[in-house]
Design a protein around this motif. Structure first.
Motif, PDB file in Angstrom:
ATOM      1  N   THR A 177     -13.703  58.687  -4.069  1.00  0.00           N
ATOM      2  CA  THR A 177     -13.583  57.439  -4.822  1.00  0.00           C
ATOM      3  C   THR A 177     -14.750  57.252  -5.789  1.00  0.00           C
ATOM      4  O   THR A 177     -14.556  56.874  -6.953  1.00  0.00           O
ATOM      5  N   ASN A 178     -15.962  57.537  -5.320  1.00  0.00           N
ATOM      6  CA  ASN A 178     -17.157  57.263  -6.119  1.00  0.00           C
ATOM      7  C   ASN A 178     -17.546  58.391  -7.071  1.00  0.00           C
ATOM      8  O   ASN A 178     -18.078  58.137  -8.151  1.00  0.00           O
ATOM      9  N   HIS A 179     -17.294  59.642  -6.654  1.00  0.00           N
ATOM     10  CA  HIS A 179     -17.751  60.788  -7.452  1.00  0.00           C
ATOM     11  C   HIS A 179     -16.699  61.902  -7.443  1.00  0.00           C
ATOM     12  O   HIS A 179     -16.981  63.014  -6.987  1.00  0.00           O
ATOM     13  N   PRO A 180     -15.483  61.646  -7.921  1.00  0.00           N
ATOM     14  CA  PRO A 180     -14.411  62.645  -7.779  1.00  0.00           C
ATOM     15  C   PRO A 180     -14.706  63.990  -8.434  1.00  0.00           C
ATOM     16  O   PRO A 180     -14.314  65.028  -7.911  1.00  0.00           O
ATOM     17  N   ALA A 181     -15.414  63.991  -9.560  1.00  0.00           N
ATOM     18  CA  ALA A 181     -15.644  65.235 -10.287  1.00  0.00           C
ATOM     19  C   ALA A 181     -16.965  65.903  -9.926  1.00  0.00           C
ATOM     20  O   ALA A 181     -17.241  67.015 -10.389  1.00  0.00           O
ATOM     21  N   LYS A 182     -17.764  65.276  -9.087  1.00  0.00           N
ATOM     22  CA  LYS A 182     -19.058  65.842  -8.722  1.00  0.00           C
ATOM     23  C   LYS A 182     -18.869  67.045  -7.798  1.00  0.00           C
ATOM     24  O   LYS A 182     -17.985  67.065  -6.956  1.00  0.00           O
ATOM     25  N   THR A 183     -19.714  68.065  -7.958  1.00  0.00           N
ATOM     26  CA  THR A 183     -19.601  69.271  -7.143  1.00  0.00           C
ATOM     27  C   THR A 183     -19.878  68.963  -5.684  1.00  0.00           C
ATOM     28  O   THR A 183     -20.918  68.387  -5.345  1.00  0.00           O
ATOM     29  N   ALA A 184     -18.949  69.359  -4.837  1.00  0.00           N
ATOM     30  CA  ALA A 184     -19.087  69.150  -3.391  1.00  0.00           C
ATOM     31  C   ALA A 184     -19.468  70.431  -2.677  1.00  0.00           C
ATOM     32  O   ALA A 184     -20.264  70.417  -1.736  1.00  0.00           O
ATOM     33  N   LEU A 185     -18.879  71.557  -3.096  1.00  0.00           N
ATOM     34  CA  LEU A 185     -19.099  72.842  -2.434  1.00  0.00           C
ATOM     35  C   LEU A 185     -19.341  73.916  -3.485  1.00  0.00           C
ATOM     36  O   LEU A 185     -18.700  73.920  -4.538  1.00  0.00           O
ATOM     37  N   ILE A 186     -20.246  74.827  -3.184  1.00  0.00           N
ATOM     38  CA  ILE A 186     -20.481  75.979  -4.050  1.00  0.00           C
ATOM     39  C   ILE A 186     -20.847  77.161  -3.163  1.00  0.00           C
ATOM     40  O   ILE A 186     -21.602  77.010  -2.192  1.00  0.00           O
ATOM     41  N   ASP A 187     -20.280  78.338  -3.453  1.00  0.00           N
ATOM     42  CA  ASP A 187     -20.551  79.495  -2.602  1.00  0.00           C
ATOM     43  C   ASP A 187     -21.495  80.480  -3.284  1.00  0.00           C
ATOM     44  O   ASP A 187     -21.970  80.242  -4.411  1.00  0.00           O
ATOM     45  N   ALA A 188     -21.780  81.565  -2.612  1.00  0.00           N
ATOM     46  CA  ALA A 188     -22.766  82.527  -3.097  1.00  0.00           C
ATOM     47  C   ALA A 188     -22.326  83.221  -4.387  1.00  0.00           C
ATOM     48  O   ALA A 188     -23.158  83.718  -5.151  1.00  0.00           O
ATOM     49  N   GLU A 189     -21.006  83.247  -4.630  1.00  0.00           N
ATOM     50  CA  GLU A 189     -20.500  83.885  -5.850  1.00  0.00           C
ATOM     51  C   GLU A 189     -20.407  82.901  -7.015  1.00  0.00           C
ATOM     52  O   GLU A 189     -19.980  83.273  -8.106  1.00  0.00           O
ATOM     53  N   GLY A 190     -20.773  81.651  -6.761  1.00  0.00           N
ATOM     54  CA  GLY A 190     -20.720  80.655  -7.829  1.00  0.00           C
ATOM     55  C   GLY A 190     -19.417  79.881  -7.900  1.00  0.00           C
ATOM     56  O   GLY A 190     -19.253  79.031  -8.784  1.00  0.00           O
ATOM     57  N   ASN A 191     -18.471  80.162  -7.012  1.00  0.00           N
ATOM     58  CA  ASN A 191     -17.240  79.366  -6.970  1.00  0.00           C
ATOM     59  C   ASN A 191     -17.564  77.980  -6.446  1.00  0.00           C
ATOM     60  O   ASN A 191     -18.410  77.817  -5.556  1.00  0.00           O
ATOM     61  N   SER A 192     -16.907  76.966  -6.968  1.00  0.00           N
ATOM     62  CA  SER A 192     -17.228  75.605  -6.560  1.00  0.00           C
ATOM     63  C   SER A 192     -15.976  74.737  -6.510  1.00  0.00           C
ATOM     64  O   SER A 192     -14.941  75.071  -7.098  1.00  0.00           O
ATOM     65  N   LEU A 193     -16.094  73.640  -5.775  1.00  0.00           N
ATOM     66  CA  LEU A 193     -15.044  72.621  -5.710  1.00  0.00           C
ATOM     67  C   LEU A 193     -15.687  71.262  -5.888  1.00  0.00           C
ATOM     68  O   LEU A 193     -16.778  71.007  -5.379  1.00  0.00           O
ATOM     69  N   SER A 194     -15.001  70.377  -6.593  1.00  0.00           N
ATOM     70  CA  SER A 194     -15.434  68.992  -6.662  1.00  0.00           C
ATOM     71  C   SER A 194     -15.010  68.278  -5.387  1.00  0.00           C
ATOM     72  O   SER A 194     -14.236  68.817  -4.582  1.00  0.00           O
ATOM     73  N   PHE A 195     -15.513  67.053  -5.201  1.00  0.00           N
ATOM     74  CA  PHE A 195     -15.090  66.284  -4.038  1.00  0.00           C
ATOM     75  C   PHE A 195     -13.571  66.077  -4.059  1.00  0.00           C
ATOM     76  O   PHE A 195     -12.910  66.186  -3.026  1.00  0.00           O
ATOM     77  N   ALA A 196     -13.013  65.774  -5.232  1.00  0.00           N
ATOM     78  CA  ALA A 196     -11.572  65.546  -5.319  1.00  0.00           C
ATOM     79  C   ALA A 196     -10.789  66.809  -4.979  1.00  0.00           C
ATOM     80  O   ALA A 196      -9.776  66.761  -4.276  1.00  0.00           O
ATOM     81  N   GLU A 197     -11.258  67.952  -5.453  1.00  0.00           N
ATOM     82  CA  GLU A 197     -10.571  69.212  -5.167  1.00  0.00           C
ATOM     83  C   GLU A 197     -10.662  69.577  -3.697  1.00  0.00           C
ATOM     84  O   GLU A 197      -9.668  70.008  -3.089  1.00  0.00           O
TER      85      GLU A 197
END
Length: 208
Positions: A43-63
């Motif tokens: 709700t507050n930060h849908p597009a902010k990065t939530a997860l990132i792995d060692a290869e640089g792949n990432s997900l936002s909180f919404a994703e």
């Protein structure tokens, strides 16, 4: 994720705000759990990065939340119910976290198994904990399929990074329709995790 009650964090305006201000329980909730914190972050930060792995792949909180809801729906469709066990044999990475978030949403008991376990140790632990769902890579899926008759409670195997006949695809599941049920609320005495020891002096032992 937002801080737990009592913790402090710097707000967007540079001011220090307490955890109570950032993560107040929703009306009717006795407290804060991971599902509530994730929903609040969406709700507050849908597009902010939530997860990132060692290869640089990432997900936002919404994703991350959307993938967890989709995977939770797949667990429920496979017959998983609160209190059932979900075993996962995965290295550290985004699929591991999404799998755990989906399990928590469904009220499942997580059983993460060490990827350094020998195949015999993995199979022993699986037979011992009797999971309803297994999430693993193709190599472990092959070993489990060969002993499937010894796992009568196992309803579904979700394979990460590959496909196997008779198994569901993790990649397809996280892109499916989202879970429509409210997140499960664990009771104070409800088990959440079973951790197996290394078995250096015998067979692995499950600790709740």
């Amino acid at each position: 994720l937002p801080r737990l009650p009592g913790e402090e964090a710097e707000g967007g305006d540079g001011k220090i705000v307490t955890g109570e201000a950032k993560a107040a329980p929703a009306p009717g909730h006795a407290g804060v759990d991971i599902n509530h914190l994730l929903d609040q972050a969406v709700t507050n930060h849908p597009a902010k990065t939530a997860l990132i792995d060692a290869e640089g792949n990432s997900l936002s909180f919404a994703e991350a939340a959307a993938m967890a809801r989709s995977l939770a729906a797949a667990y429920r469709a496979a017959g998983a119910r609160p209190g059932d066990r979900l075993a996962l044999i995965l290295p550290n990475g985004i699929p591991f976290i999404v799998t755990e978030l989906a399990a928590l949403r469904c009220g499942l008991v997580k059983v993460p198994l060490n990827i350094r376990f020998a195949e015999a140790e993995v199979l022993y632990a699986l037979i011992d904990c009797a999971p309803r769902i297994l999430v693993c890579d193709a190599r472990y899926a092959d070993a489990v399929l060969a002993r499937r008759a010894e796992l009568p409670e196992l309803e579904a195997i979700f394979v990460v990074g590959g496909e196997r006949p008779g198994c569901a695809s993790y990649g397809a599941a996280v892109q499916g329709e989202g879970d429509s049920e409210a997140p499960h609320r664990y009771g104070d005495e409800a088990p959440v995790l079973i951790r197996y020891t290394g078995g250096t002096t015998g067979r692995p032992k499950g600790i709740v």
